[in-house]
Design a protein around this motif. Structure first.
Motif, PDB file in Angstrom:
ATOM      1  N   GLU A 117     -56.950-104.594 -44.518  1.00 15.62           N
ATOM      2  CA  GLU A 117     -55.915-105.530 -44.124  1.00 15.62           C
ATOM      3  C   GLU A 117     -56.384-106.944 -44.426  1.00 15.62           C
ATOM      4  O   GLU A 117     -57.567-107.262 -44.348  1.00 15.62           O
ATOM      5  N   ALA A 118     -55.447-107.835 -44.783  1.00 15.98           N
ATOM      6  CA  ALA A 118     -55.803-109.208 -45.084  1.00 15.98           C
ATOM      7  C   ALA A 118     -56.512-109.835 -43.905  1.00 15.98           C
ATOM      8  O   ALA A 118     -56.039-109.782 -42.776  1.00 15.98           O
TER       9      ALA A 118
ATOM     10  N   ILE B 111     -52.503 -98.743 -54.360  1.00 17.15           N
ATOM     11  CA  ILE B 111     -52.620-100.204 -54.289  1.00 17.15           C
ATOM     12  C   ILE B 111     -51.246-100.856 -54.355  1.00 17.15           C
ATOM     13  O   ILE B 111     -50.954-101.821 -53.632  1.00 17.15           O
ATOM     14  N   LEU B 112     -50.360-100.314 -55.186  1.00 17.39           N
ATOM     15  CA  LEU B 112     -49.001-100.849 -55.252  1.00 17.39           C
ATOM     16  C   LEU B 112     -48.302-100.739 -53.899  1.00 17.39           C
ATOM     17  O   LEU B 112     -47.580-101.659 -53.491  1.00 17.39           O
ATOM     18  N   ALA B 113     -48.508 -99.627 -53.199  1.00 17.33           N
ATOM     19  CA  ALA B 113     -47.884 -99.455 -51.886  1.00 17.33           C
ATOM     20  C   ALA B 113     -48.330-100.554 -50.929  1.00 17.33           C
ATOM     21  O   ALA B 113     -47.521-101.110 -50.166  1.00 17.33           O
ATOM     22  N   SER B 114     -49.614-100.899 -50.984  1.00 16.77           N
ATOM     23  CA  SER B 114     -50.127-101.967 -50.122  1.00 16.77           C
ATOM     24  C   SER B 114     -49.557-103.323 -50.533  1.00 16.77           C
ATOM     25  O   SER B 114     -49.171-104.138 -49.691  1.00 16.77           O
TER      26      SER B 114
ATOM     27  N   GLU C 125     -46.010-103.633 -49.377  1.00 15.30           N
ATOM     28  CA  GLU C 125     -45.966-103.895 -47.932  1.00 15.30           C
ATOM     29  C   GLU C 125     -46.250-105.362 -47.624  1.00 15.30           C
ATOM     30  O   GLU C 125     -45.663-105.951 -46.708  1.00 15.30           O
ATOM     31  N   GLN C 126     -47.144-105.975 -48.419  1.00  9.17           N
ATOM     32  CA  GLN C 126     -47.509-107.370 -48.192  1.00  9.17           C
ATOM     33  C   GLN C 126     -46.558-108.351 -48.886  1.00  9.17           C
ATOM     34  O   GLN C 126     -46.689-109.559 -48.726  1.00  9.17           O
ATOM     35  N   GLY C 127     -45.610-107.849 -49.682  1.00 11.51           N
ATOM     36  CA  GLY C 127     -44.622-108.711 -50.317  1.00 11.51           C
ATOM     37  C   GLY C 127     -45.018-109.269 -51.663  1.00 11.51           C
ATOM     38  O   GLY C 127     -44.302-110.106 -52.232  1.00 11.51           O
TER      39      GLY C 127
ATOM     40  N   PRO D 140     -41.697-111.559 -53.708  1.00 11.65           N
ATOM     41  CA  PRO D 140     -41.486-112.953 -53.303  1.00 11.65           C
ATOM     42  C   PRO D 140     -42.781-113.707 -53.018  1.00 11.65           C
ATOM     43  O   PRO D 140     -42.880-114.896 -53.319  1.00 11.65           O
ATOM     44  N   ARG D 141     -43.781-113.036 -52.450  1.00 14.74           N
ATOM     45  CA  ARG D 141     -45.028-113.754 -52.168  1.00 14.74           C
ATOM     46  C   ARG D 141     -45.772-114.105 -53.449  1.00 14.74           C
ATOM     47  O   ARG D 141     -46.387-115.180 -53.555  1.00 14.74           O
ATOM     48  N   LEU D 142     -45.735-113.215 -54.444  1.00 19.38           N
ATOM     49  CA  LEU D 142     -46.392-113.515 -55.719  1.00 19.38           C
ATOM     50  C   LEU D 142     -45.663-114.642 -56.438  1.00 19.38           C
ATOM     51  O   LEU D 142     -46.294-115.560 -56.985  1.00 19.38           O
TER      52      LEU D 142
END
Length: 269
Positions: free
Chosen positions: A11-12, A67-70, A73-75, A89-91
């Protein structure tokens, strides 16, 4: 390229689990895979299929999916129809922040080079096994090149790329050749390690590289790297024209202005 043990991404902001210091390298490997997958997702031509992302990032399919699933989830990634993936959106927000924070001097330096040469100017960053154009200033000439911001290009066929390769450690260049090969894009491309090594020696000696129809027919470029701390290349700049308007000798005459621009850009990138 590393394809070491596939480990879940923490987790971040999470601290590593106690008493498991031996997993530090594995966590680093997972981070490296995640970054390569993000680069692949952001590449032009998206949304991209899972198989294409797996190949571009050189990460096993099962790991890429996890990794894509994570990242979803994080946007940072957005799933699309037909099992394709696009920048989330976050990227996109992160890209906008980086672009907004870029010093205005970068644009000024590139424009001064464009006006001094009268030709199209590109700025690219070194992104793994390729380079990515992040700025393009068109000339006033009555022609347009096919390049565009966001386009990823090979290192061994471009003037910027050869300038970058000439300033990388020899072992790193060997690993890159082993990973990607030296595919030809035109009959003039350098497609053997021996020919490329000889060219890189010449690039180091004169301080700039020339792409003489090696990446695209009728296109001629002169390029030089932008060197970061310790002399490692972070990217490069090129002056681009067409063979029927500018001779090899003339484009090489742009080298002093080009090298002055790369030196001025070094503290800004």
């Amino acid at each position: 390229m590393s394809t070491a043990d596939d480990n879940p991404i923490p987790e971040a902001g999470a601290a590593p689990p106690p008493g498991r210091g031996g997993r530090a390298s594995a966590a680093g490997s997972a981070l490296e895979k995640s970054l390569r997958i993000l680069e692949a997702v952001a590449a032009p031509g998206g949304p991209h299929r899972l198989t294409d992302l797996t190949a571009a990032a050189a990460v096993p399919k099962s790991s890429t999916f996890r990794i894509l699933a994570s990242l979803i989830e994080q946007g940072f990634v957005r799933p699309e129809a037909d099992s394709r993936y696009a920048a989330g959106p976050r990227l996109r927000g992160l890209a906008a922040l980086v672009g907004a924070g870029e010093p205005a001097d970068v644009e000024r330096i590139l424009d001064e080079l464009r006006r001094a040469t009268g030709q199209t100017v590109h700025l690219a960053l070194h992104t793994g096994e390729s380079l990515t154009y992040i700025r393009k200033l068109e000339s006033d000439q009555p022609f347009r090149t096919a390049s565009r911001v966001g386009m990823r290009m090979p290192l061994h066929t471009t003037a910027i790329g050869k300038g970058i390769l000439a300033h990388l450690p020899a072992e790193e260049v060997r690993e890159l050749i082993a990973a990607t090969g030296l595919p030809g894009r035109t009959p003039r491309s350098l497609t053997t390690p021996q020919a490329l090594r000889a060219e890189l020696e010449a690039v180091r000696a004169r301080g700039f590289a020339v792409d003489d129809e090696e990446n695209e027919p009728t296109i001629r470029c002169v390029g030089a790297p932008v060197l970061g701390p310790g002399g490692r290349p972070v990217g490069g700049v090129s002056v681009t024209t067409v063979t029927f308007l500018v001779s090899r000798e003339q484009i090489e005459s742009y080298a002093p202005a080009l090298r002055a621009a790369t030196k001025a850009l070094a503290p800004l990138l």
